[in-house]
Scaffold this motif. Structure first.
Motif, PDB file in Angstrom:
ATOM      1  N   LEU A 173      -3.025  33.707  65.999  1.00 61.11           N
ATOM      2  CA  LEU A 173      -3.360  33.961  67.510  1.00 61.11           C
ATOM      3  C   LEU A 173      -4.949  33.444  67.495  1.00 61.11           C
ATOM      4  CD1 LEU A 173      -3.303  35.276  70.171  1.00 61.11           C
ATOM      5  CD2 LEU A 173      -3.705  37.540  68.869  1.00 61.11           C
ATOM      6  N   LEU A 174      -5.642  33.702  66.395  1.00 58.75           N
ATOM      7  CA  LEU A 174      -7.015  33.482  66.577  1.00 58.75           C
ATOM      8  C   LEU A 174      -7.359  31.740  66.543  1.00 58.75           C
ATOM      9  CD1 LEU A 174      -8.824  35.910  64.183  1.00 58.75           C
ATOM     10  CD2 LEU A 174      -8.343  36.016  66.725  1.00 58.75           C
ATOM     11  N   LYS A 175      -6.426  30.948  65.623  1.00 55.52           N
ATOM     12  CA  LYS A 175      -6.577  29.690  65.465  1.00 55.52           C
ATOM     13  C   LYS A 175      -6.015  29.199  66.926  1.00 55.52           C
ATOM     14  CE  LYS A 175      -4.588  26.384  62.328  1.00 55.52           C
ATOM     15  NZ  LYS A 175      -2.816  25.831  62.546  1.00 55.52           N
ATOM     16  N   LEU A 176      -5.048  29.500  67.424  1.00 53.07           N
ATOM     17  CA  LEU A 176      -4.607  29.091  68.978  1.00 53.07           C
ATOM     18  C   LEU A 176      -5.652  29.106  69.916  1.00 53.07           C
ATOM     19  CD1 LEU A 176      -1.807  27.778  70.257  1.00 53.07           C
ATOM     20  CD2 LEU A 176      -1.437  30.234  70.946  1.00 53.07           C
ATOM     21  N   ILE A 177      -6.396  30.457  69.958  1.00 54.79           N
ATOM     22  CA  ILE A 177      -7.532  30.211  70.763  1.00 54.79           C
ATOM     23  C   ILE A 177      -8.510  29.449  70.605  1.00 54.79           C
ATOM     24  CG2 ILE A 177      -9.349  32.068  71.477  1.00 54.79           C
ATOM     25  CD1 ILE A 177      -7.527  34.280  71.063  1.00 54.79           C
ATOM     26  N   GLU A 178      -8.958  29.240  69.192  1.00 54.21           N
ATOM     27  CA  GLU A 178      -9.843  28.408  68.650  1.00 54.21           C
ATOM     28  C   GLU A 178      -9.338  26.859  69.203  1.00 54.21           C
ATOM     29  OE1 GLU A 178     -13.378  27.803  66.635  1.00 54.21           O
ATOM     30  OE2 GLU A 178     -12.062  29.673  66.411  1.00 54.21           O
ATOM     31  N   GLU A 179      -8.187  26.385  68.871  1.00 47.68           N
ATOM     32  CA  GLU A 179      -7.742  25.124  69.242  1.00 47.68           C
ATOM     33  C   GLU A 179      -7.725  25.024  70.637  1.00 47.68           C
ATOM     34  OE1 GLU A 179      -4.705  24.795  65.598  1.00 47.68           O
ATOM     35  OE2 GLU A 179      -4.076  25.011  67.361  1.00 47.68           O
ATOM     36  N   GLN A 180      -7.280  26.005  71.482  1.00 49.29           N
ATOM     37  CA  GLN A 180      -7.026  25.623  73.005  1.00 49.29           C
ATOM     38  C   GLN A 180      -8.101  26.225  73.842  1.00 49.29           C
ATOM     39  OE1 GLN A 180      -4.007  24.504  74.538  1.00 49.29           O
ATOM     40  NE2 GLN A 180      -2.861  24.064  72.449  1.00 49.29           N
ATOM     41  N   GLY A 181      -9.202  26.980  73.282  1.00 41.70           N
ATOM     42  CA  GLY A 181     -10.167  27.788  73.828  1.00 41.70           C
ATOM     43  C   GLY A 181     -10.640  27.196  75.141  1.00 41.70           C
ATOM     44  N   ASP A 182     -11.041  25.649  75.038  1.00 41.29           N
ATOM     45  CA  ASP A 182     -11.489  25.249  76.280  1.00 41.29           C
ATOM     46  C   ASP A 182     -10.646  24.996  77.498  1.00 41.29           C
ATOM     47  OD1 ASP A 182     -14.071  24.652  74.742  1.00 41.29           O
ATOM     48  OD2 ASP A 182     -13.573  22.399  74.508  1.00 41.29           O
ATOM     49  N   HIS A 206     -11.659  39.545  70.651  1.00 43.33           N
ATOM     50  CA  HIS A 206     -12.833  39.651  71.681  1.00 43.33           C
ATOM     51  C   HIS A 206     -13.934  38.641  70.874  1.00 43.33           C
ATOM     52  CE1 HIS A 206     -16.517  41.463  73.650  1.00 43.33           C
ATOM     53  NE2 HIS A 206     -15.611  41.106  74.427  1.00 43.33           N
ATOM     54  N   ARG A 207     -14.007  38.804  69.505  1.00 43.66           N
ATOM     55  CA  ARG A 207     -15.134  37.996  68.902  1.00 43.66           C
ATOM     56  C   ARG A 207     -14.957  36.447  68.725  1.00 43.66           C
ATOM     57  NH1 ARG A 207     -14.815  42.041  64.645  1.00 43.66           N
ATOM     58  NH2 ARG A 207     -13.238  40.872  63.726  1.00 43.66           N
ATOM     59  N   THR A 208     -13.523  35.855  69.317  1.00 47.67           N
ATOM     60  CA  THR A 208     -13.427  34.667  69.462  1.00 47.67           C
ATOM     61  C   THR A 208     -14.255  34.051  70.811  1.00 47.67           C
ATOM     62  OG1 THR A 208     -11.504  34.904  70.975  1.00 47.67           O
ATOM     63  CG2 THR A 208     -11.115  34.327  68.348  1.00 47.67           C
ATOM     64  N   GLY A 209     -14.679  35.231  71.468  1.00 49.91           N
ATOM     65  CA  GLY A 209     -15.375  34.632  72.799  1.00 49.91           C
ATOM     66  C   GLY A 209     -14.392  34.538  74.017  1.00 49.91           C
ATOM     67  N   ALA A 210     -13.045  34.916  73.611  1.00 49.29           N
ATOM     68  CA  ALA A 210     -11.914  34.864  74.788  1.00 49.29           C
ATOM     69  C   ALA A 210     -12.078  35.676  75.818  1.00 49.29           C
ATOM     70  CB  ALA A 210     -10.528  34.855  74.051  1.00 49.29           C
TER      71      ALA A 210
END
Ligand SMILES: Cc1ncc(COP(=O)(O)O)c(C=O)c1O
Length: 210
Positions: A173-182, A206-210
């Motif tokens: 999940l965190l990786k997906l947010i990282e990759e697709q965040g923008d 939440h820590r991912t900034g999402a």
């Protein structure tokens, strides 16, 4: 506690359960043999509390006796009814009573929430949701995407368990947010997934900034 997979162990745990008597406060449907069903559905419609009929009757009596004045008089006037519920709800979700309000259906509330928080742009238009979310949650997201003129096939980003796994790995999940965040405009995940019971690590998300 030394867990044992046996009927005796389950019965002993039931005997020692300090909340066991609360079971008596609910009406439990019977199966065709006349035995109480094992009822595990807490999300869609839980068991009826035996007190529910009494409370509904009280409101009907208030309506009969006061008519429109029931909005503002009687022991529990209807107009500010949500204020009577705030304390209990706040305790339930770990919030301040000024931060919670009981209103509407869940789906209507999701739409209201997305009206405020989903402001897609050409670059950032995706909503991240788990695969096999509750159907009405899924449709609400789909219709909000369409409402803003986007295509759910492109704007609905679904996170899912790996093959042969039941729950979603936090790392995936965190990786997906990282990759697709923008391109993500909104992350819409439940605290507890209604079907698998998975508790999402909201702090990590939440820590991912999402
Ligand atoms: C997880 C989940 N999401 C959404 C809903 C839909 O709720 P409502 O009918 O209040 O819109 C339910 C109802 O059971 C639910 O359990």
């Amino acid at each position: 506690m030394h867990y044992q997979n046996s009927l005796e162990f389950a019965q002993k745990m039931d005997e020692e359960d300090p909340l066991a008597t609360i079971r008596e406060e609910f009406s439990i449907p019977k199966n065709k043999n006349g035995d109480s069903e094992i009822y595990l559905c807490g999300n869609s419609l839980g068991l009826q509390p035996k007190l529910a009929a009494e409370y509904v009757k009280r409101e009907l009596e208030q309506w009969a006796n006061l008519g429109v004045k029931g909005h503002f008089s009687g022991d529990y006037p209807w107009m500010p009814y949500h204020e009577f519920l705030s304390e209990g709800f706040a305790e339930l979700v770990g919030a301040k009573s000024s931060e919670v309000v009981a209103m509407n259906t869940l789906t209507a509330n999701l739409h209201f929430m997305m009206v405020s928080f989903y402001r897609p742009s050409k670059k950032r238009h995706k909503i991240l949701i788990e695969e096999h979310a509750f159907p009405s949650d899924h449709y609400a997201v789909e219709s909000q995407i369409k409402f803003h003129g986007f295509d759910p096939d492109e704007s609905m980003l679904m996170v899912k368990p790996r093959q042969n796994e039941q729950t979603i790995r936090t790392d995936d999940l965190l990786k997906l947010i990282e990759e697709q965040g923008d391109s993500i405009a909104l992350v819409m995940l439940p605290g507890v997934q209604y079907y698998t019971g998975q508790v999402f690590d909201m702090k990590a998300i939440h820590r991912t900034g999402a």
